[in-house]
Scaffold this motif. Structure first.
Motif, mmCIF file in Angstrom:
data_model
loop_
_atom_site.group_PDB
_atom_site.id
_atom_site.type_symbol
_atom_site.label_atom_id
_atom_site.label_comp_id
_atom_site.label_asym_id
_atom_site.label_seq_id
_atom_site.Cartn_x
_atom_site.Cartn_y
_atom_site.Cartn_z
ATOM 1 N N VAL A 150 0.835 -1.209 0.000
ATOM 2 C CA VAL A 150 0.000 0.000 0.000
ATOM 3 C C VAL A 150 0.869 1.257 0.000
ATOM 4 C CG1 VAL A 150 -1.742 1.292 1.303
ATOM 5 C CG2 VAL A 150 -1.910 -1.184 1.128
ATOM 6 N N TRP A 151 2.043 1.171 0.584
ATOM 7 C CA TRP A 151 2.999 2.288 0.633
ATOM 8 C C TRP A 151 3.219 2.889 -0.754
ATOM 9 C CZ3 TRP A 151 6.054 4.107 4.848
ATOM 10 C CH2 TRP A 151 7.111 4.944 4.504
ATOM 11 N N PHE A 152 3.160 2.058 -1.801
ATOM 12 C CA PHE A 152 3.477 2.523 -3.159
ATOM 13 C C PHE A 152 2.258 3.001 -3.935
ATOM 14 C CE2 PHE A 152 6.978 -0.330 -2.057
ATOM 15 C CZ PHE A 152 8.050 0.516 -2.284
ATOM 16 N N GLY A 153 1.051 3.000 -3.334
ATOM 17 C CA GLY A 153 -0.097 3.653 -3.947
ATOM 18 C C GLY A 153 -0.982 2.780 -4.806
ATOM 19 N N LEU A 154 -2.033 3.414 -5.400
ATOM 20 C CA LEU A 154 -3.107 2.713 -6.108
ATOM 21 C C LEU A 154 -2.648 2.000 -7.361
ATOM 22 C CD1 LEU A 154 -6.162 2.117 -6.338
ATOM 23 C CD2 LEU A 154 -6.398 4.252 -7.611
ATOM 24 N N ASN A 155 -1.785 2.615 -8.163
ATOM 25 C CA ASN A 155 -1.407 2.006 -9.437
ATOM 26 C C ASN A 155 -0.715 0.662 -9.248
ATOM 27 O OD1 ASN A 155 -2.454 4.100 -10.990
ATOM 28 N ND2 ASN A 155 -0.577 5.290 -10.867
ATOM 29 N N SER A 156 0.247 0.614 -8.334
ATOM 30 C CA SER A 156 0.943 -0.650 -8.089
ATOM 31 C C SER A 156 -0.005 -1.661 -7.469
ATOM 32 C CB SER A 156 2.138 -0.422 -7.152
ATOM 33 O OG SER A 156 1.710 0.015 -5.876
ATOM 34 N N LEU A 157 -0.965 -1.164 -6.677
ATOM 35 C CA LEU A 157 -1.940 -2.016 -6.022
ATOM 36 C C LEU A 157 -2.778 -2.769 -7.059
ATOM 37 C CD1 LEU A 157 -4.225 -0.712 -3.149
ATOM 38 C CD2 LEU A 157 -5.206 -1.931 -5.067
ATOM 39 N N VAL A 158 -3.322 -2.057 -8.057
ATOM 40 C CA VAL A 158 -4.158 -2.677 -9.080
ATOM 41 C C VAL A 158 -3.350 -3.677 -9.903
ATOM 42 C CG1 VAL A 158 -5.521 -2.256 -11.159
ATOM 43 C CG2 VAL A 158 -5.734 -0.719 -9.201
ATOM 44 N N ASP A 159 -2.104 -3.321 -10.223
ATOM 45 C CA ASP A 159 -1.244 -4.232 -10.978
ATOM 46 C C ASP A 159 -1.041 -5.547 -10.243
ATOM 47 O OD1 ASP A 159 -0.946 -2.442 -13.032
ATOM 48 O OD2 ASP A 159 0.933 -1.600 -12.280
ATOM 49 N N VAL A 160 -0.841 -5.461 -8.936
ATOM 50 C CA VAL A 160 -0.580 -6.663 -8.137
ATOM 51 C C VAL A 160 -1.826 -7.521 -8.017
ATOM 52 C CG1 VAL A 160 -0.030 -7.521 -5.819
ATOM 53 C CG2 VAL A 160 1.312 -5.662 -6.807
ATOM 54 N N ILE A 161 -2.931 -6.952 -7.508
ATOM 55 C CA ILE A 161 -4.106 -7.773 -7.218
ATOM 56 C C ILE A 161 -4.868 -8.175 -8.472
ATOM 57 C CG2 ILE A 161 -4.313 -6.680 -4.962
ATOM 58 C CD1 ILE A 161 -6.824 -5.285 -5.966
ATOM 59 N N GLY A 162 -4.789 -7.356 -9.537
ATOM 60 C CA GLY A 162 -5.497 -7.684 -10.765
ATOM 61 C C GLY A 162 -4.940 -8.925 -11.442
ATOM 62 N N LYS A 163 -3.668 -9.208 -11.225
ATOM 63 C CA LYS A 163 -3.040 -10.396 -11.827
ATOM 64 C C LYS A 163 -3.226 -11.635 -10.954
ATOM 65 C CE LYS A 163 -1.113 -7.831 -15.115
ATOM 66 N NZ LYS A 163 -1.590 -6.514 -14.699
ATOM 67 N N ILE A 164 -3.191 -11.470 -9.641
ATOM 68 C CA ILE A 164 -3.265 -12.613 -8.725
ATOM 69 C C ILE A 164 -4.696 -13.131 -8.584
ATOM 70 C CG2 ILE A 164 -2.898 -13.377 -6.337
ATOM 71 C CD1 ILE A 164 -0.635 -11.381 -6.114
ATOM 72 N N GLY A 165 -5.667 -12.233 -8.552
ATOM 73 C CA GLY A 165 -7.053 -12.595 -8.272
ATOM 74 C C GLY A 165 -7.614 -13.718 -9.137
ATOM 75 N N PRO A 166 -7.564 -13.595 -10.474
ATOM 76 C CA PRO A 166 -8.140 -14.649 -11.318
ATOM 77 C C PRO A 166 -7.498 -16.018 -11.092
ATOM 78 C CG PRO A 166 -7.759 -12.656 -12.589
ATOM 79 C CD PRO A 166 -7.108 -12.442 -11.257
ATOM 80 N N ILE A 167 -6.202 -16.043 -10.823
ATOM 81 C CA ILE A 167 -5.511 -17.315 -10.590
ATOM 82 C C ILE A 167 -6.071 -18.000 -9.345
ATOM 83 C CG2 ILE A 167 -3.284 -18.386 -10.062
ATOM 84 C CD1 ILE A 167 -1.955 -16.081 -11.586
ATOM 85 N N ILE A 168 -6.264 -17.226 -8.292
ATOM 86 C CA ILE A 168 -6.779 -17.784 -7.044
ATOM 87 C C ILE A 168 -8.188 -18.326 -7.239
ATOM 88 C CG2 ILE A 168 -7.418 -17.238 -4.662
ATOM 89 C CD1 ILE A 168 -5.233 -15.084 -4.735
ATOM 90 N N VAL A 169 -9.020 -17.606 -7.984
ATOM 91 C CA VAL A 169 -10.388 -18.051 -8.210
ATOM 92 C C VAL A 169 -10.412 -19.351 -9.008
ATOM 93 C CG1 VAL A 169 -12.525 -17.519 -9.429
ATOM 94 C CG2 VAL A 169 -11.488 -15.815 -7.960
ATOM 95 N N VAL A 170 -9.545 -19.459 -10.013
ATOM 96 C CA VAL A 170 -9.471 -20.693 -10.804
ATOM 97 C C VAL A 170 -9.114 -21.881 -9.913
ATOM 98 C CG1 VAL A 170 -8.157 -21.910 -12.585
ATOM 99 C CG2 VAL A 170 -8.957 -19.575 -13.000
ATOM 100 N N VAL A 171 -8.141 -21.687 -9.027
ATOM 101 C CA VAL A 171 -7.740 -22.763 -8.110
ATOM 102 C C VAL A 171 -8.881 -23.096 -7.156
ATOM 103 C CG1 VAL A 171 -6.129 -23.434 -6.285
ATOM 104 C CG2 VAL A 171 -5.300 -22.143 -8.256
ATOM 105 N N ALA A 172 -9.557 -22.075 -6.635
ATOM 106 C CA ALA A 172 -10.673 -22.301 -5.709
ATOM 107 C C ALA A 172 -11.803 -23.061 -6.398
ATOM 108 C CB ALA A 172 -11.183 -20.972 -5.166
ATOM 109 N N ILE A 173 -12.103 -22.699 -7.645
ATOM 110 C CA ILE A 173 -13.141 -23.401 -8.406
ATOM 111 C C ILE A 173 -12.742 -24.859 -8.617
ATOM 112 C CG2 ILE A 173 -14.233 -23.583 -10.676
ATOM 113 C CD1 ILE A 173 -14.223 -20.536 -10.793
ATOM 114 N N ALA A 174 -11.469 -25.082 -8.951
ATOM 115 C CA ALA A 174 -10.978 -26.451 -9.156
ATOM 116 C C ALA A 174 -11.146 -27.277 -7.884
ATOM 117 C CB ALA A 174 -9.512 -26.421 -9.578
ATOM 118 N N LEU A 175 -10.882 -26.658 -6.746
ATOM 119 C CA LEU A 175 -11.024 -27.359 -5.474
ATOM 120 C C LEU A 175 -12.500 -27.631 -5.181
ATOM 121 C CD1 LEU A 175 -9.270 -28.455 -3.228
ATOM 122 C CD2 LEU A 175 -9.499 -26.275 -2.029
ATOM 123 N N GLY A 176 -13.364 -26.677 -5.526
ATOM 124 C CA GLY A 176 -14.801 -26.889 -5.356
ATOM 125 C C GLY A 176 -15.310 -28.014 -6.232
#
Length: 380
Positions: free
Chosen positions: A148-174
């Motif tokens: 968060v120290w580095f602001g909104l732009n870096s924040l969106v870059d980080v979470i926007g890439k990780i989020g879909p991967i986690i959901v795919v894994v969670a769906i696979a587990l479901g």
């Protein structure tokens, strides 16, 4: 000829990057919403699976429609209004007096939600790794504070890439949970009345409204601010719809997976780890990392939202406040058990969020009515 070629090339480039931006926006929504509750399965258990078939499909359908609407609406409103401060979205929908209430209430709730993320990380370290919950909580707070120290732009870059991967894994587990014992879905639904399962509300419909309500209080300031950067209405609408629909479908699939294994997971702090561990130790270890990543991607915008309410995210004051809040959130988040934190913080605030949802729908209908009248006058 050169100009035409240049223009065509530019349009092609714009089209390609447009798809990427839509995916990034959708990924940011998904990553924000998955958090410790979704990734651990505790949230899905309390809001979906604990009500059986009605919870999975009834709550799931209600959430799909309303979360998709909310995400698109926040994006479009943020793009159109260009609020100076993130809190401007509450005054836009609620007026001056109610706006003040939602402004400060949402900040308190978002901060308490950050403490739930800390609690979730602590629960994973304690229940799965057999380590002190303080290691998990403090470690998460440090990682989130630095991001968060580095602001909104870096924040969106980080979470926007990780989020879909986690959901795919969670769906696979479901899906694995369903395929492991397809008949278990019917069995789980039948034995629910005899189990002491924590529920978010007295029935699935109120549970769905409460779920949308607390998600809204998370998303409001974040998406309306992100909406200021959206290039056009099409990207805003597509990003909101893709994010809302994908997240809701993931909740339903994971809910079915938990329902199929209800007897094993109903009293677990981390239900998803119970499912993962049945596949083998290495799968459990992998899923534990995924859960921590999900907690991380939600904790980041939660902490950012609170700090950005008071200071611009490029200033020293913003950074100092971020660190102070991370420390305070760690202290609070490691006091209560994770499942209690989810039930208390999310459910109570979810009902307040329902009021915001009603005000949003009224404002949207008025806006559409005004646009229709203007269009009619123009034609005549």
């Amino acid at each position: 000829m050169t100009d035409t070629t240049s223009t065509t090339s530019h349009l092609a480039t714009t089209e390609k990057t447009s798809i990427l931006r839509v995916i990034t926006y959708a990924g940011a929504i998904i990553a924000f919403l998955i958090g410790s509750g979704f990734a651990t399965g505790q949230e899905i258990m309390q809001y979906y699976a604990s009500y059986g078939f009605w919870g999975v499909f009834g709550t799931g359908s209600l959430v799909l429609v309303l979360i998709s609407y909310v995400a698109v609406e926040f994006f479009l409103t943020g793009r159109r209004e260009q609020f100076e401060k993130p809190s401007g979205v509450f005054y836009h929908y609620c007026g001056k007096h109610l706006g003040i209430f939602f402004d400060y209430f949402s900040i308190l709730f978002v901060f308490l939600s950050f403490t739930v993320m800390i609690s979730g990380a602590g629960a994973v370290f304690e229940e799965y790794y057999g380590l002190s919950k303080f290691i998990g909580g403090i470690g998460l707070a440090a990682a989130v504070g630095l991001t968060v120290w580095f602001g909104l732009n870096s924040l969106v870059d980080v979470i926007g890439k990780i989020g879909p991967i986690i959901v795919v894994v969670a769906i696979a587990l479901g899906v694995y949970g369903i395929m492991r014992d397809p008949e278990g879905i019917t069995t789980g639904n039948a034995i629910l009345p005899s189990l002491d399962v924590t529920q978010a509300s007295s029935n699935w419909f109120l549970s769905g409204l409460s779920y949308v309500g607390f998600c809204m209080l998370w998303l409001a300031a974040f998406l309306s601010t992100l909406g200021k950067t959206v290039k056009n209405r099409r990207e805003a609408t597509a990003g909101g719809l893709v994010g809302g629909i994908a997240f809701s479908l993931a909740c339903m699939i994971v809910g079915l997976g938990l329902l199929a294994n209800m007897e094993e997971v109903f009293d677990a702090e981390i239900p998803m780890l119970v499912l993962a561990s049945s596949l083998g130790p290495w799968v459990g270890a992998l899923i534990s990392v995924m859960i921590l990543a999900g907690i991380y991607t939600t904790a980041i915008p939660l902490l950012w939202t609170v700090s950005a309410r008071f200071f611009t995210d490029t200033t020293k004051k913003f950074r100092y406040l971020t660190i102070a809040l991370a420390v305070l959130g760690t202290i609070i988040g490691l006091v209560l058990p994770f499942s209690q934190m989810v039930n208390i913080v999310y459910v109570i605030n979810g009902y307040v969020g329902i009021v915001l949802l009603a005000l949003m729908i009224i404002r949207t209908m008025r806006h559409l009515a005004t646009r229709t009248k203007s269009a009619t006058r123009t034609k005549s």
